[in-house]
Design a protein around this motif. Sequence first.
Motif, PDB file in Angstrom:
ATOM      1  N   ASP A 212     -11.589 -16.704 -30.689  1.00 28.87           N
ATOM      2  CA  ASP A 212     -10.821 -15.999 -30.038  1.00 28.87           C
ATOM      3  C   ASP A 212     -11.214 -14.642 -29.689  1.00 28.87           C
ATOM      4  O   ASP A 212     -11.083 -14.272 -28.546  1.00 28.87           O
ATOM      5  N   VAL A 213     -11.754 -14.156 -30.697  1.00 25.93           N
ATOM      6  CA  VAL A 213     -12.313 -12.893 -30.344  1.00 25.93           C
ATOM      7  C   VAL A 213     -13.415 -12.944 -29.671  1.00 25.93           C
ATOM      8  O   VAL A 213     -13.533 -12.030 -28.498  1.00 25.93           O
ATOM      9  N   VAL A 214     -14.434 -13.814 -29.444  1.00 28.66           N
ATOM     10  CA  VAL A 214     -15.318 -13.786 -28.650  1.00 28.66           C
ATOM     11  C   VAL A 214     -14.957 -14.162 -27.115  1.00 28.66           C
ATOM     12  O   VAL A 214     -15.482 -13.423 -26.302  1.00 28.66           O
ATOM     13  N   SER A 215     -14.075 -15.063 -27.143  1.00 24.26           N
ATOM     14  CA  SER A 215     -13.574 -15.400 -25.850  1.00 24.26           C
ATOM     15  C   SER A 215     -12.930 -13.992 -25.149  1.00 24.26           C
ATOM     16  O   SER A 215     -12.937 -13.532 -24.033  1.00 24.26           O
ATOM     17  N   TRP A 216     -12.128 -13.279 -26.004  1.00 23.12           N
ATOM     18  CA  TRP A 216     -11.484 -11.987 -25.513  1.00 23.12           C
ATOM     19  C   TRP A 216     -12.443 -10.948 -25.068  1.00 23.12           C
ATOM     20  O   TRP A 216     -12.237 -10.380 -24.143  1.00 23.12           O
ATOM     21  N   ALA A 217     -13.650 -10.621 -25.897  1.00 18.99           N
ATOM     22  CA  ALA A 217     -14.585  -9.767 -25.639  1.00 18.99           C
ATOM     23  C   ALA A 217     -15.327 -10.258 -24.349  1.00 18.99           C
ATOM     24  O   ALA A 217     -15.792  -9.255 -23.558  1.00 18.99           O
ATOM     25  N   ARG A 218     -15.837 -11.357 -24.367  1.00 22.72           N
ATOM     26  CA  ARG A 218     -16.425 -11.924 -23.258  1.00 22.72           C
ATOM     27  C   ARG A 218     -15.644 -11.589 -21.799  1.00 22.72           C
ATOM     28  O   ARG A 218     -16.106 -11.058 -20.818  1.00 22.72           O
ATOM     29  N   SER A 219     -14.171 -11.902 -22.072  1.00 29.52           N
ATOM     30  CA  SER A 219     -13.563 -11.702 -20.698  1.00 29.52           C
ATOM     31  C   SER A 219     -13.267 -10.257 -20.387  1.00 29.52           C
ATOM     32  O   SER A 219     -13.071  -9.695 -19.118  1.00 29.52           O
ATOM     33  N   GLY A 220     -13.436  -9.186 -21.535  1.00 24.05           N
ATOM     34  CA  GLY A 220     -13.482  -7.957 -21.181  1.00 24.05           C
ATOM     35  C   GLY A 220     -14.552  -7.267 -20.776  1.00 24.05           C
ATOM     36  O   GLY A 220     -14.759  -6.031 -20.822  1.00 24.05           O
ATOM     37  N   GLY A 221     -15.791  -7.884 -20.829  1.00 24.95           N
ATOM     38  CA  GLY A 221     -16.925  -7.274 -20.303  1.00 24.95           C
ATOM     39  C   GLY A 221     -17.584  -6.602 -21.543  1.00 24.95           C
ATOM     40  O   GLY A 221     -18.689  -5.674 -21.361  1.00 24.95           O
ATOM     41  N   VAL A 222     -17.289  -7.011 -22.592  1.00 24.44           N
ATOM     42  CA  VAL A 222     -18.078  -6.290 -23.762  1.00 24.44           C
ATOM     43  C   VAL A 222     -19.486  -6.749 -23.872  1.00 24.44           C
ATOM     44  O   VAL A 222     -19.565  -7.923 -23.725  1.00 24.44           O
ATOM     45  N   LEU A 223     -20.286  -5.884 -24.194  1.00 23.22           N
ATOM     46  CA  LEU A 223     -21.932  -6.328 -24.211  1.00 23.22           C
ATOM     47  C   LEU A 223     -22.405  -6.387 -25.668  1.00 23.22           C
ATOM     48  O   LEU A 223     -23.132  -7.109 -26.066  1.00 23.22           O
ATOM     49  N   HIS A 224     -21.771  -5.540 -26.604  1.00 23.39           N
ATOM     50  CA  HIS A 224     -22.224  -5.297 -27.761  1.00 23.39           C
ATOM     51  C   HIS A 224     -21.048  -5.648 -28.904  1.00 23.39           C
ATOM     52  O   HIS A 224     -20.077  -4.928 -28.776  1.00 23.39           O
ATOM     53  N   LEU A 225     -20.959  -6.775 -29.642  1.00 22.17           N
ATOM     54  CA  LEU A 225     -19.956  -7.009 -30.400  1.00 22.17           C
ATOM     55  C   LEU A 225     -20.311  -7.356 -31.928  1.00 22.17           C
ATOM     56  O   LEU A 225     -21.264  -8.146 -32.106  1.00 22.17           O
TER      57      LEU A 225
END
Length: 288
Positions: A212-225
């Motif tokens: 869920d965290v990865v999906s949210w970050a991906r949809s938000g355009g996060v590049l460094h997680l």
Amino acid sequence: MGDDVFCVLCGTEHSKLETVEHLFRDCEVSARIWAGSVLSIRVEGAKHLTMTDWIIDWVQYLGRQEEGRRRVILFIAIIWGLWTIRNKIKFEDLAINPQLLIGILFDSIKERAHLLRNQVDNKGSLKEPRGSVGDQVDQQKTDLRNGIPFHMIGQPGLCSPLRVKVDASWDRSFKAAFGWVAYDEMGRERLRRQVSTRAESALQAEALGVRDVVSWARSGGVLHLDISSDCLHLVNVIADLTKTDHLIKDLLEEIRSSARFFHCLSFCFIPRYLNSVAHGLARQAIRL
């Protein structure tokens, strides 16, 4: 940093307002670190300078010395180390123990200096990582960070990652829930989320939270997680591509395939006491 924020490095009795100048230079703890470093920087006569002018002056001065590039990298790494211990005290309830802080500081300085040296080309300019994690599959690293299991895919850049702490809860009736909290580069809470769900095991519930965290970050355009979990088994399974629990096989494949959308994706184990907020969200959600 605002006028109502006090420096956590000073200690509760003598704390002063936290400004960038105070935190990184004028604080008694920071001043001792600068003086005790191999750069031997004395800060007493610099209080009339802004932090920007002070940094520029030192970078130019160090850059003209023998092994100047290396000394500039160390200078930047010390600033990073001070910011690291400040955030650990403020947001992870780290006790102000001088010996422990020095250990964390030097680990952070070594880690940041190593990354910066890898990003300096032959002409001495800093480079951002090229491409996504999908273009850097050979740059997977499983290691220890401050003595804690750590797995990284890709190559970190000069900017700080978005940090997320996640936890899950599960019972034998297959009821499950997970919660997570995201923090920006300043250590401020950006978002918290809790979800009730179903899972066949506690490990599957933990993996659902990470996905869920990865999906949210991906949809938000996060590049460094940077994802932290208190489930050591999950961090180890993510790191070891040859071992997969059949209950989370599909979830792991989703998580790993999503890695190509990030410049850097890292997973780190943290003790439960440093994950109390996410743990509380998961426990609360499972009761709903």
